[in-house]
Motif scaffolding. Sequence first.
Motif, PDB file in Angstrom:
ATOM      1  N   MET A   1     -10.992  -3.033 -10.341  1.00 51.35           N
ATOM      2  CA  MET A   1     -10.443  -1.839 -10.965  1.00 51.35           C
ATOM      3  C   MET A   1     -10.175  -0.778  -9.893  1.00 51.35           C
ATOM      4  N   ALA A   2      -9.119  -0.024 -10.117  1.00 50.73           N
ATOM      5  CA  ALA A   2      -8.764   1.076  -9.236  1.00 50.73           C
ATOM      6  C   ALA A   2      -8.286   2.235 -10.110  1.00 50.73           C
ATOM      7  N   THR A   3      -8.190   3.393  -9.519  1.00 49.25           N
ATOM      8  CA  THR A   3      -7.646   4.522 -10.274  1.00 49.25           C
ATOM      9  C   THR A   3      -6.199   4.723  -9.860  1.00 49.25           C
ATOM     10  N   THR A   4      -5.492   5.556 -10.599  1.00 46.22           N
ATOM     11  CA  THR A   4      -4.087   5.817 -10.267  1.00 46.22           C
ATOM     12  C   THR A   4      -3.956   6.524  -8.918  1.00 46.22           C
ATOM     13  N   ASN A   5      -5.049   7.125  -8.424  1.00 46.80           N
ATOM     14  CA  ASN A   5      -5.016   7.756  -7.101  1.00 46.80           C
ATOM     15  C   ASN A   5      -4.945   6.722  -5.985  1.00 46.80           C
ATOM     16  N   ASP A   6      -5.318   5.457  -6.289  1.00 43.65           N
ATOM     17  CA  ASP A   6      -5.311   4.393  -5.282  1.00 43.65           C
ATOM     18  C   ASP A   6      -3.988   3.633  -5.234  1.00 43.65           C
ATOM     19  N   LEU A   7      -3.016   3.999  -6.082  1.00 40.72           N
ATOM     20  CA  LEU A   7      -1.753   3.267  -6.125  1.00 40.72           C
ATOM     21  C   LEU A   7      -1.004   3.402  -4.808  1.00 40.72           C
ATOM     22  N   LYS A   8      -0.360   2.307  -4.407  1.00 44.09           N
ATOM     23  CA  LYS A   8       0.512   2.323  -3.236  1.00 44.09           C
ATOM     24  C   LYS A   8       1.587   1.271  -3.444  1.00 44.09           C
ATOM     25  N   ASN A   9       2.683   1.391  -2.713  1.00 48.20           N
ATOM     26  CA  ASN A   9       3.782   0.438  -2.850  1.00 48.20           C
ATOM     27  C   ASN A   9       3.314  -0.973  -2.497  1.00 48.20           C
ATOM     28  N   GLY A  10       3.711  -1.952  -3.317  1.00 48.03           N
ATOM     29  CA  GLY A  10       3.347  -3.344  -3.074  1.00 48.03           C
ATOM     30  C   GLY A  10       2.086  -3.781  -3.784  1.00 48.03           C
ATOM     31  N   LEU A  11       1.281  -2.837  -4.289  1.00 49.49           N
ATOM     32  CA  LEU A  11       0.059  -3.180  -5.017  1.00 49.49           C
ATOM     33  C   LEU A  11       0.435  -3.889  -6.319  1.00 49.49           C
ATOM     34  N   VAL A  12      -0.287  -4.942  -6.666  1.00 52.03           N
ATOM     35  CA  VAL A  12       0.000  -5.689  -7.896  1.00 52.03           C
ATOM     36  C   VAL A  12      -1.045  -5.333  -8.949  1.00 52.03           C
ATOM     37  N   LEU A  13      -0.555  -4.897 -10.110  1.00 53.49           N
ATOM     38  CA  LEU A  13      -1.428  -4.499 -11.220  1.00 53.49           C
ATOM     39  C   LEU A  13      -1.386  -5.548 -12.313  1.00 53.49           C
ATOM     40  N   ASN A  14      -2.496  -5.662 -13.041  1.00 51.21           N
ATOM     41  CA  ASN A  14      -2.565  -6.553 -14.187  1.00 51.21           C
ATOM     42  C   ASN A  14      -2.570  -5.664 -15.431  1.00 51.21           C
ATOM     43  N   LEU A  15      -1.409  -5.517 -16.067  1.00 54.29           N
ATOM     44  CA  LEU A  15      -1.266  -4.675 -17.253  1.00 54.29           C
ATOM     45  C   LEU A  15      -0.927  -5.555 -18.452  1.00 54.29           C
ATOM     46  N   ASP A  16      -1.752  -5.528 -19.470  1.00 49.60           N
ATOM     47  CA  ASP A  16      -1.533  -6.311 -20.687  1.00 49.60           C
ATOM     48  C   ASP A  16      -1.329  -7.797 -20.388  1.00 49.60           C
ATOM     49  N   GLY A  17      -2.062  -8.321 -19.422  1.00 48.21           N
ATOM     50  CA  GLY A  17      -1.991  -9.747 -19.104  1.00 48.21           C
ATOM     51  C   GLY A  17      -0.796 -10.150 -18.264  1.00 48.21           C
ATOM     52  N   GLU A  18       0.024  -9.195 -17.848  1.00 45.09           N
ATOM     53  CA  GLU A  18       1.170  -9.506 -16.997  1.00 45.09           C
ATOM     54  C   GLU A  18       0.995  -8.842 -15.641  1.00 45.09           C
ATOM     55  N   LEU A  19       1.588  -9.444 -14.615  1.00 44.35           N
ATOM     56  CA  LEU A  19       1.479  -8.919 -13.258  1.00 44.35           C
ATOM     57  C   LEU A  19       2.688  -8.046 -12.929  1.00 44.35           C
ATOM     58  N   TRP A  20       2.415  -6.824 -12.475  1.00 44.46           N
ATOM     59  CA  TRP A  20       3.455  -5.861 -12.138  1.00 44.46           C
ATOM     60  C   TRP A  20       3.211  -5.339 -10.728  1.00 44.46           C
ATOM     61  N   ALA A  21       4.237  -5.351  -9.889  1.00 43.39           N
ATOM     62  CA  ALA A  21       4.141  -4.817  -8.526  1.00 43.39           C
ATOM     63  C   ALA A  21       4.644  -3.381  -8.541  1.00 43.39           C
ATOM     64  N   VAL A  22       3.939  -2.494  -7.836  1.00 39.75           N
ATOM     65  CA  VAL A  22       4.339  -1.093  -7.741  1.00 39.75           C
ATOM     66  C   VAL A  22       5.484  -1.008  -6.732  1.00 39.75           C
ATOM     67  N   VAL A  23       6.663  -0.605  -7.218  1.00 41.20           N
ATOM     68  CA  VAL A  23       7.824  -0.447  -6.346  1.00 41.20           C
ATOM     69  C   VAL A  23       7.838   0.957  -5.764  1.00 41.20           C
ATOM     70  N   GLU A  24       7.528   1.939  -6.632  1.00 38.85           N
ATOM     71  CA  GLU A  24       7.560   3.330  -6.214  1.00 38.85           C
ATOM     72  C   GLU A  24       6.572   4.103  -7.074  1.00 38.85           C
ATOM     73  N   PHE A  25       5.957   5.123  -6.503  1.00 41.65           N
ATOM     74  CA  PHE A  25       5.048   5.954  -7.291  1.00 41.65           C
ATOM     75  C   PHE A  25       5.150   7.396  -6.807  1.00 41.65           C
ATOM     76  N   GLN A  26       4.795   8.330  -7.714  1.00 35.82           N
ATOM     77  CA  GLN A  26       4.858   9.738  -7.356  1.00 35.82           C
ATOM     78  C   GLN A  26       3.784  10.485  -8.145  1.00 35.82           C
ATOM     79  N   HIS A  27       2.917  11.199  -7.440  1.00 34.93           N
ATOM     80  CA  HIS A  27       1.915  12.045  -8.087  1.00 34.93           C
ATOM     81  C   HIS A  27       2.597  13.356  -8.462  1.00 34.93           C
ATOM     82  N   VAL A  28       2.452  13.767  -9.730  1.00 32.96           N
ATOM     83  CA  VAL A  28       3.103  14.984 -10.203  1.00 32.96           C
ATOM     84  C   VAL A  28       2.035  15.934 -10.727  1.00 32.96           C
TER      85      VAL A  28
END
Length: 185
Positions: A1-28
């Motif tokens: 587990m990680a928090t949204t503060n740990d997100l970076k490009n290329g990180l792979v998340l497991n959301l609802d049983g599917e794998l998603w790679a972070v392409v871009e992120f922005q803290h607002v």
Amino acid sequence: MATTNDLKNGLVLNLDGELWAVVEFQHVKPGKGGAFVRTTLKNVLSGKVVDKTFNAGTKVETATVDKRTMQYLYADGDDYVFMDLDTFDQITVPGGTVGEAANYLLPEAEATVAMHEGLPLYLELPTSVVLEVTYTEPGLQGDRSTGGTKPATVETGATVPVPLFITTGEKIKVDTRDGRYLGRA
């Protein structure tokens, strides 16, 4: 587990049983209300791209992705066979997973194969490769290096737009991300 503060490009998340790679992120951090993280996610298997917003500090499940340097051996029908350079194990990667990378893949070339629980997810090639031009139309008298381009077929079968002065048999450098001609090798 990680928090949204740990997100970076290329990180792979497991959301609802599917794998998603972070392409871009922005803290607002808006002037009113709580902070949030706006992300662009790409489904690793299907390639679908979605935008998703998380509240800041929300826990997200990360997927364990093992990236290994492997050597491409040969094509087996629609599949591609790679060998792990450390263990010498051979794995078969489906053609759909290899995708457009097949246009720049030569036997004995090294590539990075990302695996999750023994399943190949995607392939990363070096940024550029050197390929030999197997066929291109001859240049005409008056062609200049700053002129237009013409199609050239390279040894992998892919077609690359090249300057008019390139001839059959020359080795050229090609960008694997978008298929651009980068120069002579």
